[in-house]
Scaffold this active site. Sequence first.
Site, mmCIF file in Angstrom:
data_model
loop_
_atom_site.group_PDB
_atom_site.id
_atom_site.type_symbol
_atom_site.label_atom_id
_atom_site.label_comp_id
_atom_site.label_asym_id
_atom_site.label_seq_id
_atom_site.Cartn_x
_atom_site.Cartn_y
_atom_site.Cartn_z
ATOM 1 N N PHE A 1 0.868 -1.168 0.000
ATOM 2 C CA PHE A 1 0.000 0.000 0.000
ATOM 3 C C PHE A 1 0.904 1.216 0.000
ATOM 4 O O PHE A 1 1.744 1.390 0.872
ATOM 5 C CB PHE A 1 -0.911 0.022 1.237
ATOM 6 N N CYS A 2 0.744 2.060 -0.996
ATOM 7 C CA CYS A 2 1.588 3.241 -1.139
ATOM 8 C C CYS A 2 0.862 4.444 -0.548
ATOM 9 O O CYS A 2 -0.200 4.840 -1.039
ATOM 10 C CB CYS A 2 1.908 3.486 -2.613
ATOM 11 N N SER A 3 1.429 5.019 0.486
ATOM 12 C CA SER A 3 0.798 6.180 1.103
ATOM 13 C C SER A 3 0.931 7.426 0.232
ATOM 14 O O SER A 3 0.143 8.357 0.364
ATOM 15 C CB SER A 3 1.393 6.432 2.493
ATOM 16 N N GLY B 1 -1.924 6.804 -2.139
ATOM 17 C CA GLY B 1 -3.165 6.568 -1.404
ATOM 18 C C GLY B 1 -3.917 5.347 -1.870
ATOM 19 O O GLY B 1 -5.122 5.247 -1.674
#
Length: 123
Positions: free
Chosen positions: A82-84, A87
């Site tokens: 999951f790439c912050s 998003g």
Amino acid sequence: MPALCSVVSQEASLTLHLAAYAAIATISLLLLLTSCTDPGTLPKGPYNGFAHRYCVACASYAPPRSHHCRVSGRCIARFDHFCSATGSAVGRDNYGAFAALVLAALASAGGVAAGSLAHLRLL
């Protein structure tokens, strides 16, 4: 002679500005594409493939190499992370756009570094 130097400097400045705008536009489009593309969310329910595993969090069967994303609460096919920054989860369907985003950002950073070194040498 000073007029020639100022013309060359203005042309180089214009070229660098256009390259910077192109890089910003490319990175923005790839960021939008990565965050808006479905990462490969699997539907809940039975999986009809021949090899499967059971996801306890989704309470359903999922294909191999799929994993549950804690942030989105869904199983993602070929889930990477999951790439912050975007998003969204990075999975099977948006991995290419994410890789292009990372390469474009690295190329842009390299261009900034090269331009900075060239500017320091000109001073």
